[in-house]
Design an enzyme around this catalytic site. Sequence first.
Site, PDB file in Angstrom:
ATOM      1  N   ASP A  79       0.840  -1.199   0.000  1.00 55.07           N
ATOM      2  CA  ASP A  79       0.000   0.000   0.000  1.00 55.07           C
ATOM      3  C   ASP A  79       0.887   1.265   0.000  1.00 55.07           C
ATOM      4  O   ASP A  79       2.004   1.235   0.543  1.00 55.07           O
ATOM      5  CB  ASP A  79      -0.842  -0.075   1.302  1.00 55.07           C
ATOM      6  CG  ASP A  79      -1.992   0.905   1.339  1.00 55.07           C
ATOM      7  OD1 ASP A  79      -2.400   1.408   0.282  1.00 55.07           O
ATOM      8  OD2 ASP A  79      -2.507   1.161   2.458  1.00 55.07           O
ATOM      9  N   HIS A  80       0.406   2.365  -0.571  1.00 54.00           N
ATOM     10  CA  HIS A  80       1.058   3.694  -0.499  1.00 54.00           C
ATOM     11  C   HIS A  80       2.572   3.679  -0.448  1.00 54.00           C
ATOM     12  O   HIS A  80       3.172   3.980   0.588  1.00 54.00           O
ATOM     13  CB  HIS A  80       0.601   4.419   0.774  1.00 54.00           C
ATOM     14  CG  HIS A  80      -0.777   4.962   0.687  1.00 54.00           C
ATOM     15  ND1 HIS A  80      -1.140   5.976  -0.169  1.00 54.00           N
ATOM     16  CD2 HIS A  80      -1.886   4.638   1.381  1.00 54.00           C
ATOM     17  CE1 HIS A  80      -2.417   6.244  -0.013  1.00 54.00           C
ATOM     18  NE2 HIS A  80      -2.908   5.439   0.919  1.00 54.00           N
ATOM     19  N   GLU A 128      -2.345   6.757  -7.721  1.00 53.93           N
ATOM     20  CA  GLU A 128      -3.307   7.734  -7.177  1.00 53.93           C
ATOM     21  C   GLU A 128      -3.197   9.091  -7.851  1.00 53.93           C
ATOM     22  O   GLU A 128      -2.113   9.571  -8.139  1.00 53.93           O
ATOM     23  CB  GLU A 128      -3.060   7.884  -5.661  1.00 53.93           C
ATOM     24  CG  GLU A 128      -3.986   8.886  -4.990  1.00 53.93           C
ATOM     25  CD  GLU A 128      -3.952   8.821  -3.464  1.00 53.93           C
ATOM     26  OE1 GLU A 128      -3.536   7.784  -2.910  1.00 53.93           O
ATOM     27  OE2 GLU A 128      -4.326   9.820  -2.831  1.00 53.93           O
ATOM     28  N   HIS A 173      -8.020   9.266   5.584  1.00 55.68           N
ATOM     29  CA  HIS A 173      -7.407   8.171   6.350  1.00 55.68           C
ATOM     30  C   HIS A 173      -7.621   8.419   7.837  1.00 55.68           C
ATOM     31  O   HIS A 173      -7.668   9.553   8.284  1.00 55.68           O
ATOM     32  CB  HIS A 173      -5.893   8.135   6.101  1.00 55.68           C
ATOM     33  CG  HIS A 173      -5.507   7.594   4.760  1.00 55.68           C
ATOM     34  ND1 HIS A 173      -4.728   8.282   3.888  1.00 55.68           N
ATOM     35  CD2 HIS A 173      -5.799   6.419   4.164  1.00 55.68           C
ATOM     36  CE1 HIS A 173      -4.531   7.546   2.795  1.00 55.68           C
ATOM     37  NE2 HIS A 173      -5.182   6.415   2.931  1.00 55.68           N
ATOM     38  N   GLY A 174      -7.743   7.355   8.584  1.00 56.84           N
ATOM     39  CA  GLY A 174      -7.790   7.472  10.050  1.00 56.84           C
ATOM     40  C   GLY A 174      -9.178   7.793  10.571  1.00 56.84           C
ATOM     41  O   GLY A 174     -10.186   7.544   9.908  1.00 56.84           O
ATOM     42  N   HIS A 191      -9.773   4.848  -0.523  1.00 57.65           N
ATOM     43  CA  HIS A 191      -8.914   4.798   0.664  1.00 57.65           C
ATOM     44  C   HIS A 191      -9.717   5.374   1.826  1.00 57.65           C
ATOM     45  O   HIS A 191     -10.713   6.071   1.620  1.00 57.65           O
ATOM     46  CB  HIS A 191      -7.641   5.613   0.425  1.00 57.65           C
ATOM     47  CG  HIS A 191      -6.650   4.872  -0.427  1.00 57.65           C
ATOM     48  ND1 HIS A 191      -5.441   4.439   0.043  1.00 57.65           N
ATOM     49  CD2 HIS A 191      -6.735   4.458  -1.719  1.00 57.65           C
ATOM     50  CE1 HIS A 191      -4.815   3.782  -0.924  1.00 57.65           C
ATOM     51  NE2 HIS A 191      -5.568   3.790  -2.005  1.00 57.65           N
ATOM     52  N   GLY A 192      -9.290   5.085   3.054  1.00 49.52           N
ATOM     53  CA  GLY A 192      -9.981   5.636   4.221  1.00 49.52           C
ATOM     54  C   GLY A 192     -11.374   5.063   4.396  1.00 49.52           C
ATOM     55  O   GLY A 192     -12.337   5.790   4.640  1.00 49.52           O
ATOM     56  N   ASN A 251     -10.112   0.174   0.961  1.00 42.43           N
ATOM     57  CA  ASN A 251      -9.043   0.056   1.954  1.00 42.43           C
ATOM     58  C   ASN A 251      -9.610   0.327   3.335  1.00 42.43           C
ATOM     59  O   ASN A 251     -10.267   1.366   3.555  1.00 42.43           O
ATOM     60  CB  ASN A 251      -7.946   1.084   1.661  1.00 42.43           C
ATOM     61  CG  ASN A 251      -7.112   0.715   0.460  1.00 42.43           C
ATOM     62  OD1 ASN A 251      -7.473  -0.160  -0.322  1.00 42.43           O
ATOM     63  ND2 ASN A 251      -5.995   1.391   0.301  1.00 42.43           N
ATOM     64  N   TYR A 255      -8.654  -0.088   7.593  1.00 45.31           N
ATOM     65  CA  TYR A 255      -7.719  -0.488   8.649  1.00 45.31           C
ATOM     66  C   TYR A 255      -8.087   0.070  10.041  1.00 45.31           C
ATOM     67  O   TYR A 255      -8.265  -0.696  10.998  1.00 45.31           O
ATOM     68  CB  TYR A 255      -6.282  -0.040   8.303  1.00 45.31           C
ATOM     69  CG  TYR A 255      -5.354  -0.239   9.462  1.00 45.31           C
ATOM     70  CD1 TYR A 255      -5.028  -1.532   9.899  1.00 45.31           C
ATOM     71  CD2 TYR A 255      -4.832   0.840  10.184  1.00 45.31           C
ATOM     72  CE1 TYR A 255      -4.211  -1.733  11.000  1.00 45.31           C
ATOM     73  CE2 TYR A 255      -4.017   0.654  11.282  1.00 45.31           C
ATOM     74  CZ  TYR A 255      -3.716  -0.636  11.696  1.00 45.31           C
ATOM     75  OH  TYR A 255      -2.931  -0.839  12.795  1.00 45.31           O
TER      76      TYR A 255
END
Length: 281
Positions: free
Chosen positions: A81-82, A133, A175-176, A203-204, A225, A227
């Site tokens: 990833d990233h 991206e 993200h987060g 993402h996120g 994605n 997490y």
Amino acid sequence: MIVTLKTILGIADAKKTAVGAFNVTELEGIQAVLGAAEKLGQPVILQFAPVHEEYIKLETMGPIMVMMAENATVPVCVHLDHCGDFDMINRALEMGFSSVMYDGSMLPFEENVANTRAAVEIASKYGASVEAEIGAMNSEDGSAADDCYTEPDEAEKFVGLTGIDALACSFGTVHGLYKAEPKLDFPRIKEIYDKIGIPIVMHGGSGVSDEDFKKCIANGVRKINYYTYRAKVGGEYVKKKCMEIEGPVFFHDITCWAREVMMEDIEHAMKVFSGISGEKI
Ligand code: 13P
């Protein structure tokens, strides 16, 4: 069995569903992801982000991910990833990763194109896929600034020039942890999807509602994605159990408690992403 990102997203695209891409930082995370995928009979993406090297190194985590993916009874893509570091991309591919994300989203357009093309060339030698991206993910204040949203025309040009297999787009996720409820730009997803003709990556994924996930998938998102919230679910449950227990707490119990609730959280996410109610691939 290990498959490429192109293969796994092809399965999702044909069914107009999405595949969960779960970041892992520990053995219990891998067990939770593969356990949920095998229980539901669903393909899955197991991914490692360089930012998590502060917890565990790619050199430790990568070979375990590859070995466990090889032994899984469902199709598994092992993805980096990233990553903006070509040395790390090479090391992951050499270890057996079947896909990498080259992230040049902070670079000027032409430089992002040139580097992404180089990543595609390297990955092709290993028969691996590439995600890249355009646009930027914001995470500092938990809200997305709309001036970093992906421009559909730019996305179309980028995909045409690079030959990538999937495009990470910015349309309102971060993200987060979210500080405010995410406001997603669904028409933008559709416009990009119609123009680029390859799967869109969200993402996120943590903090997005089930209803919003479904709308994103209906508009062309094929990889999600996820997490932060599964890590939080594991941590919060361990905290609760430790407070309830009288006497000593053993670390082996902590890992088992966390794995169990993280697997439930991942199972729920997979059901939403794949639209299943028990149906297997
Ligand atoms: P979250 O941690 O917000 O779920 O995002 C994961 C991600 O996008 C990894 O690239």
